[in-house]
Design a protein around this motif. Sequence first.
Motif, PDB file in Angstrom:
ATOM      1  N   PRO A  54      46.174  42.326  38.052  1.00  0.00           N
ATOM      2  CA  PRO A  54      45.920  42.888  39.378  1.00  0.00           C
ATOM      3  C   PRO A  54      46.503  44.300  39.457  1.00  0.00           C
ATOM      4  O   PRO A  54      47.652  44.523  39.058  1.00  0.00           O
ATOM      5  CB  PRO A  54      46.654  41.950  40.336  1.00  0.00           C
ATOM      6  CG  PRO A  54      47.247  40.871  39.515  1.00  0.00           C
ATOM      7  CD  PRO A  54      47.109  41.224  38.087  1.00  0.00           C
ATOM      8  N   VAL A  55      45.720  45.253  39.938  1.00  0.00           N
ATOM      9  CA  VAL A  55      46.164  46.642  40.082  1.00  0.00           C
ATOM     10  C   VAL A  55      45.692  47.177  41.429  1.00  0.00           C
ATOM     11  O   VAL A  55      44.713  46.692  41.990  1.00  0.00           O
ATOM     12  CB  VAL A  55      45.639  47.541  38.940  1.00  0.00           C
ATOM     13  CG1 VAL A  55      46.219  47.139  37.604  1.00  0.00           C
ATOM     14  CG2 VAL A  55      44.130  47.540  38.887  1.00  0.00           C
ATOM     15  N   SER A  56      46.389  48.196  41.896  1.00  0.00           N
ATOM     16  CA  SER A  56      45.987  48.815  43.159  1.00  0.00           C
ATOM     17  C   SER A  56      45.416  50.208  42.954  1.00  0.00           C
ATOM     18  O   SER A  56      44.906  50.807  43.887  1.00  0.00           O
ATOM     19  CB  SER A  56      47.180  48.870  44.120  1.00  0.00           C
ATOM     20  OG  SER A  56      48.228  49.621  43.542  1.00  0.00           O
ATOM     21  N   SER A  57      45.511  50.721  41.725  1.00  0.00           N
ATOM     22  CA  SER A  57      44.988  52.065  41.455  1.00  0.00           C
ATOM     23  C   SER A  57      44.792  52.245  39.953  1.00  0.00           C
ATOM     24  O   SER A  57      45.312  51.468  39.142  1.00  0.00           O
ATOM     25  CB  SER A  57      45.962  53.132  41.965  1.00  0.00           C
ATOM     26  OG  SER A  57      47.151  53.114  41.195  1.00  0.00           O
ATOM     27  N   LEU A  58      44.076  53.278  39.598  1.00  0.00           N
ATOM     28  CA  LEU A  58      43.899  53.612  38.184  1.00  0.00           C
ATOM     29  C   LEU A  58      45.241  53.994  37.562  1.00  0.00           C
ATOM     30  O   LEU A  58      45.525  53.643  36.415  1.00  0.00           O
ATOM     31  CB  LEU A  58      42.881  54.746  38.029  1.00  0.00           C
ATOM     32  CG  LEU A  58      42.526  55.147  36.608  1.00  0.00           C
ATOM     33  CD1 LEU A  58      41.963  53.970  35.820  1.00  0.00           C
ATOM     34  CD2 LEU A  58      41.534  56.301  36.615  1.00  0.00           C
ATOM     35  N   GLN A 112      38.198  44.805  28.707  1.00  0.00           N
ATOM     36  CA  GLN A 112      36.924  44.099  28.799  1.00  0.00           C
ATOM     37  C   GLN A 112      36.197  44.402  30.092  1.00  0.00           C
ATOM     38  O   GLN A 112      34.989  44.474  30.105  1.00  0.00           O
ATOM     39  CB  GLN A 112      37.143  42.594  28.662  1.00  0.00           C
ATOM     40  CG  GLN A 112      37.665  42.213  27.298  1.00  0.00           C
ATOM     41  CD  GLN A 112      37.114  40.904  26.842  1.00  0.00           C
ATOM     42  OE1 GLN A 112      37.177  39.933  27.578  1.00  0.00           O
ATOM     43  NE2 GLN A 112      36.583  40.879  25.648  1.00  0.00           N
ATOM     44  N   ALA A 113      36.938  44.525  31.181  1.00  0.00           N
ATOM     45  CA  ALA A 113      36.320  44.803  32.473  1.00  0.00           C
ATOM     46  C   ALA A 113      37.347  45.491  33.366  1.00  0.00           C
ATOM     47  O   ALA A 113      38.545  45.254  33.253  1.00  0.00           O
ATOM     48  CB  ALA A 113      35.839  43.510  33.128  1.00  0.00           C
ATOM     49  N   LEU A 173      41.267  44.814  39.783  1.00  0.00           N
ATOM     50  CA  LEU A 173      41.511  43.843  38.717  1.00  0.00           C
ATOM     51  C   LEU A 173      41.039  44.402  37.379  1.00  0.00           C
ATOM     52  O   LEU A 173      39.971  45.000  37.288  1.00  0.00           O
ATOM     53  CB  LEU A 173      40.741  42.551  39.035  1.00  0.00           C
ATOM     54  CG  LEU A 173      41.201  41.263  38.383  1.00  0.00           C
ATOM     55  CD1 LEU A 173      42.638  40.930  38.740  1.00  0.00           C
ATOM     56  CD2 LEU A 173      40.300  40.121  38.817  1.00  0.00           C
ATOM     57  N   VAL A 174      41.859  44.187  36.358  1.00  0.00           N
ATOM     58  CA  VAL A 174      41.527  44.610  34.994  1.00  0.00           C
ATOM     59  C   VAL A 174      41.546  43.366  34.120  1.00  0.00           C
ATOM     60  O   VAL A 174      42.448  42.536  34.230  1.00  0.00           O
ATOM     61  CB  VAL A 174      42.545  45.650  34.471  1.00  0.00           C
ATOM     62  CG1 VAL A 174      42.257  46.018  33.021  1.00  0.00           C
ATOM     63  CG2 VAL A 174      42.566  46.880  35.349  1.00  0.00           C
ATOM     64  N   LEU A 223      48.735  38.889  34.091  1.00  0.00           N
ATOM     65  CA  LEU A 223      49.719  39.859  33.618  1.00  0.00           C
ATOM     66  C   LEU A 223      50.005  40.806  34.783  1.00  0.00           C
ATOM     67  O   LEU A 223      49.074  41.396  35.338  1.00  0.00           O
ATOM     68  CB  LEU A 223      49.164  40.623  32.420  1.00  0.00           C
ATOM     69  CG  LEU A 223      50.044  41.660  31.762  1.00  0.00           C
ATOM     70  CD1 LEU A 223      51.291  41.014  31.168  1.00  0.00           C
ATOM     71  CD2 LEU A 223      49.283  42.386  30.676  1.00  0.00           C
ATOM     72  N   ARG A 224      51.274  40.910  35.156  1.00  0.00           N
ATOM     73  CA  ARG A 224      51.636  41.725  36.317  1.00  0.00           C
ATOM     74  C   ARG A 224      52.794  42.646  35.969  1.00  0.00           C
ATOM     75  O   ARG A 224      53.689  42.275  35.216  1.00  0.00           O
ATOM     76  CB  ARG A 224      52.073  40.839  37.485  1.00  0.00           C
ATOM     77  CG  ARG A 224      50.961  40.020  38.070  1.00  0.00           C
ATOM     78  CD  ARG A 224      51.471  39.179  39.255  1.00  0.00           C
ATOM     79  NE  ARG A 224      50.383  38.521  39.947  1.00  0.00           N
ATOM     80  CZ  ARG A 224      49.880  37.336  39.605  1.00  0.00           C
ATOM     81  NH1 ARG A 224      50.376  36.690  38.582  1.00  0.00           N
ATOM     82  NH2 ARG A 224      48.892  36.804  40.290  1.00  0.00           N
TER      83      ARG A 224
END
Length: 180
Positions: free
Chosen positions: A85-89, A111-112, A117-118, A151-152
Amino acid sequence: LADKYGAAGAIVAVASPGGGGISVGLAEVRPLGAPWEGRAGGQGASRDDALAAAVADATRAVEEGWKQRNMLRFGEGGKLMALIPVSSLNEWMSVKNRLTQVPVVERVELQALSRNLVQVVVTFAGDEAQLQFALNQRELSLSKDGDTWMLRAVTPPAPPSPPEAQPEQSPASPPATAGE
């Protein structure tokens, strides 16, 4: 105590007299990863000698425990797919940078990528417990949510610093020229 010194965990040592020497129980306290426990002890002609021997033995036990958990096992290893989980690039780039600095991580394949979400495939040496321990040292948490690995980042990346303010020119007065 660990927070105060910016450490991922702390070792608690409890010493007690016994059997003509000193017995030491060791426990690593950390918010992430499997706990570690060890025992040490020391004998000596005097109490000070027994304490010094116990300290030396406890130091060896802690070092050996750390080596065992961090030893690269190249014969073992695997791949796992994880969601991040991400909130920005910028946050994704910070997590990716931390991942590539983990010694057991051999490869990270994107992969995506979506707005929040990455999905990656991580190829690693050792087993999953060793991967989790190594990631924790880079302030990354790997846990299972059902059948999915998550993974966080334990600590989010520092926010970008604001741009420096430029002096403003008054629109009424034109800029000065070299001849003035």
